[in-house]
Design a protein around this motif. Sequence first.
Motif, PDB file in Angstrom:
ATOM      1  N   ILE A  49       0.813  -1.249  -0.016  1.00 42.62           N
ATOM      2  CA  ILE A  49      -0.069   0.134  -0.056  1.00 42.62           C
ATOM      3  C   ILE A  49       0.955   1.224   0.086  1.00 42.62           C
ATOM      4  CG2 ILE A  49      -1.514   1.432   1.340  1.00 42.62           C
ATOM      5  CD1 ILE A  49      -3.000  -1.222   2.246  1.00 42.62           C
ATOM      6  N   GLY A  50       2.093   1.313   0.686  1.00 44.23           N
ATOM      7  CA  GLY A  50       2.951   2.569   0.832  1.00 44.23           C
ATOM      8  C   GLY A  50       3.567   2.492  -0.426  1.00 44.23           C
ATOM      9  N   ILE A  51       3.805   1.536  -1.268  1.00 42.25           N
ATOM     10  CA  ILE A  51       4.425   2.048  -2.556  1.00 42.25           C
ATOM     11  C   ILE A  51       3.450   2.434  -3.378  1.00 42.25           C
ATOM     12  CG2 ILE A  51       5.558   0.597  -4.368  1.00 42.25           C
ATOM     13  CD1 ILE A  51       7.161  -0.961  -2.384  1.00 42.25           C
ATOM     14  N   LEU A  52       2.173   1.937  -3.444  1.00 37.52           N
ATOM     15  CA  LEU A  52       1.004   2.120  -4.360  1.00 37.52           C
ATOM     16  C   LEU A  52       0.515   3.656  -4.014  1.00 37.52           C
ATOM     17  CD1 LEU A  52      -0.795  -1.277  -4.450  1.00 37.52           C
ATOM     18  CD2 LEU A  52       0.371  -0.391  -6.254  1.00 37.52           C
ATOM     19  N   ILE A  53       0.829   4.016  -2.975  1.00 34.31           N
ATOM     20  CA  ILE A  53       0.711   5.509  -2.735  1.00 34.31           C
ATOM     21  C   ILE A  53       1.536   6.320  -3.121  1.00 34.31           C
ATOM     22  CG2 ILE A  53       0.314   7.357  -0.721  1.00 34.31           C
ATOM     23  CD1 ILE A  53      -1.340   5.124   0.834  1.00 34.31           C
ATOM     24  N   VAL A  54       2.960   6.039  -2.850  1.00 34.23           N
ATOM     25  CA  VAL A  54       4.214   6.689  -3.184  1.00 34.23           C
ATOM     26  C   VAL A  54       4.365   6.736  -4.707  1.00 34.23           C
ATOM     27  CG1 VAL A  54       6.591   6.896  -3.224  1.00 34.23           C
ATOM     28  CG2 VAL A  54       5.547   6.342  -1.429  1.00 34.23           C
ATOM     29  N   VAL A  55       3.966   5.819  -5.506  1.00 36.68           N
ATOM     30  CA  VAL A  55       4.414   5.878  -6.876  1.00 36.68           C
ATOM     31  C   VAL A  55       3.466   7.019  -7.715  1.00 36.68           C
ATOM     32  CG1 VAL A  55       4.271   4.581  -9.297  1.00 36.68           C
ATOM     33  CG2 VAL A  55       5.444   3.719  -7.180  1.00 36.68           C
ATOM     34  N   PRO A  56       1.960   6.693  -7.617  1.00 37.86           N
ATOM     35  CA  PRO A  56       1.208   7.853  -8.011  1.00 37.86           C
ATOM     36  C   PRO A  56       1.638   9.274  -7.754  1.00 37.86           C
ATOM     37  CG  PRO A  56      -0.007   5.915  -7.331  1.00 37.86           C
ATOM     38  CD  PRO A  56       1.306   5.818  -6.843  1.00 37.86           C
ATOM     39  N   PHE A  57       1.616   9.323  -6.393  1.00 37.60           N
ATOM     40  CA  PHE A  57       1.912  10.698  -5.647  1.00 37.60           C
ATOM     41  C   PHE A  57       3.127  11.352  -6.527  1.00 37.60           C
ATOM     42  CE2 PHE A  57       3.405  13.539  -2.104  1.00 37.60           C
ATOM     43  CZ  PHE A  57       2.210  14.186  -2.123  1.00 37.60           C
ATOM     44  N   THR A  58       4.256  10.428  -6.625  1.00 34.38           N
ATOM     45  CA  THR A  58       5.402  10.977  -7.288  1.00 34.38           C
ATOM     46  C   THR A  58       5.153  11.398  -8.588  1.00 34.38           C
ATOM     47  OG1 THR A  58       6.755   9.481  -6.051  1.00 34.38           O
ATOM     48  CG2 THR A  58       7.842  10.497  -7.814  1.00 34.38           C
ATOM     49  N   LEU A  59       4.315  10.693  -9.421  1.00 29.28           N
ATOM     50  CA  LEU A  59       4.044  10.911 -10.954  1.00 29.28           C
ATOM     51  C   LEU A  59       3.397  12.128 -10.879  1.00 29.28           C
ATOM     52  CD1 LEU A  59       3.442   7.161 -12.033  1.00 29.28           C
ATOM     53  CD2 LEU A  59       5.576   8.649 -12.459  1.00 29.28           C
ATOM     54  N   ILE A  60       2.327  12.239 -10.048  1.00 32.56           N
ATOM     55  CA  ILE A  60       1.415  13.577 -10.101  1.00 32.56           C
ATOM     56  C   ILE A  60       2.486  14.836  -9.855  1.00 32.56           C
ATOM     57  CG2 ILE A  60      -0.537  15.014  -8.878  1.00 32.56           C
ATOM     58  CD1 ILE A  60      -1.857  12.048  -8.677  1.00 32.56           C
ATOM     59  N   LEU A  61       3.166  14.787  -8.737  1.00 31.98           N
ATOM     60  CA  LEU A  61       3.881  15.868  -8.285  1.00 31.98           C
ATOM     61  C   LEU A  61       4.693  16.197  -9.283  1.00 31.98           C
ATOM     62  CD1 LEU A  61       4.786  15.260  -4.604  1.00 31.98           C
ATOM     63  CD2 LEU A  61       3.319  17.112  -5.602  1.00 31.98           C
ATOM     64  N   ALA A  80      10.538   4.683  -2.473  1.00 30.87           N
ATOM     65  CA  ALA A  80      10.030   3.482  -2.629  1.00 30.87           C
ATOM     66  C   ALA A  80      10.831   2.222  -2.456  1.00 30.87           C
ATOM     67  CB  ALA A  80       9.324   3.608  -4.204  1.00 30.87           C
ATOM     68  N   VAL A  81      12.061   2.491  -2.971  1.00 31.97           N
ATOM     69  CA  VAL A  81      13.119   1.519  -2.672  1.00 31.97           C
ATOM     70  C   VAL A  81      13.424   1.116  -1.057  1.00 31.97           C
ATOM     71  CG1 VAL A  81      15.596   0.959  -2.794  1.00 31.97           C
ATOM     72  CG2 VAL A  81      14.556   1.762  -4.692  1.00 31.97           C
ATOM     73  N   TRP A  82      13.073   2.283  -0.393  1.00 25.79           N
ATOM     74  CA  TRP A  82      13.399   2.320   1.123  1.00 25.79           C
ATOM     75  C   TRP A  82      12.313   1.592   1.855  1.00 25.79           C
ATOM     76  CZ3 TRP A  82      10.382   4.252   5.166  1.00 25.79           C
ATOM     77  CH2 TRP A  82      10.880   4.153   6.500  1.00 25.79           C
ATOM     78  N   LEU A  83      11.152   1.686   1.293  1.00 28.63           N
ATOM     79  CA  LEU A  83      10.018   0.951   1.676  1.00 28.63           C
ATOM     80  C   LEU A  83      10.318  -0.462   1.419  1.00 28.63           C
ATOM     81  CD1 LEU A  83       6.695   3.415   0.841  1.00 28.63           C
ATOM     82  CD2 LEU A  83       7.347   2.205   3.128  1.00 28.63           C
ATOM     83  N   PHE A  84      10.443  -0.873   0.315  1.00 23.62           N
ATOM     84  CA  PHE A  84      10.791  -2.258  -0.322  1.00 23.62           C
ATOM     85  C   PHE A  84      11.667  -2.776   0.516  1.00 23.62           C
ATOM     86  CE2 PHE A  84      12.956  -5.594  -2.721  1.00 23.62           C
ATOM     87  CZ  PHE A  84      11.785  -6.274  -2.932  1.00 23.62           C
ATOM     88  N   ARG A  89      13.255  -6.561   4.944  1.00 22.47           N
ATOM     89  CA  ARG A  89      14.246  -7.124   5.905  1.00 22.47           C
ATOM     90  C   ARG A  89      13.423  -7.419   7.086  1.00 22.47           C
ATOM     91  NH1 ARG A  89      17.515  -2.583   6.336  1.00 22.47           N
ATOM     92  NH2 ARG A  89      18.477  -2.989   4.513  1.00 22.47           N
ATOM     93  N   SER A  90      12.549  -6.537   7.189  1.00 29.27           N
ATOM     94  CA  SER A  90      11.583  -6.993   8.486  1.00 29.27           C
ATOM     95  C   SER A  90      10.891  -8.294   8.363  1.00 29.27           C
ATOM     96  CB  SER A  90      10.505  -5.980   8.698  1.00 29.27           C
ATOM     97  OG  SER A  90      11.108  -4.598   8.848  1.00 29.27           O
ATOM     98  N   ARG A  91      10.656  -8.820   7.215  1.00 25.64           N
ATOM     99  CA  ARG A  91       9.795 -10.077   6.914  1.00 25.64           C
ATOM    100  C   ARG A  91      10.861 -11.098   7.036  1.00 25.64           C
ATOM    101  NH1 ARG A  91       5.526 -10.959   2.591  1.00 25.64           N
ATOM    102  NH2 ARG A  91       6.265 -12.873   3.398  1.00 25.64           N
TER     103      ARG A  91
END
Length: 111
Positions: A49-61, A80-84, A89-91
């Motif tokens: 969900i975090g990546i799916l929010i960051v990518v469109p937000f980045t494209l819009i900005l 996005a890379v940091w979230l991934f 790593r947490s998993r």
Amino acid sequence: MNINDPFGRLKKQREKEYLSLCQTLQDAGVNNRHDAQELMETLLRRGKIGILIVVPFTLILGSLFGEAQLYIYVVGFLIAVWLFKTTTRSRQHIKRYIEEELTDEEDSREF
């Protein structure tokens, strides 16, 4: 000796992260395999969900601010890379927690 980590600093840091996570999970009451696997699924879902929010937000900005488009895309990519990486790593740490800490408890309960 590892070429990528010749002095073992990353290994020590990962071990500290794992021990901290173990303590946090024990304090939170994650004492069985089911709860830990549920936590892994929740973590994966939140990462997606975090990546799916960051990518469109980045494209819009990036499309709104043409002059700073490159910088916005770079920052969005880094987030996005940091979230991934954090999610992955947490998993891995939770999977290790299940294998090392929770397997012994369930095996002793079966008998």
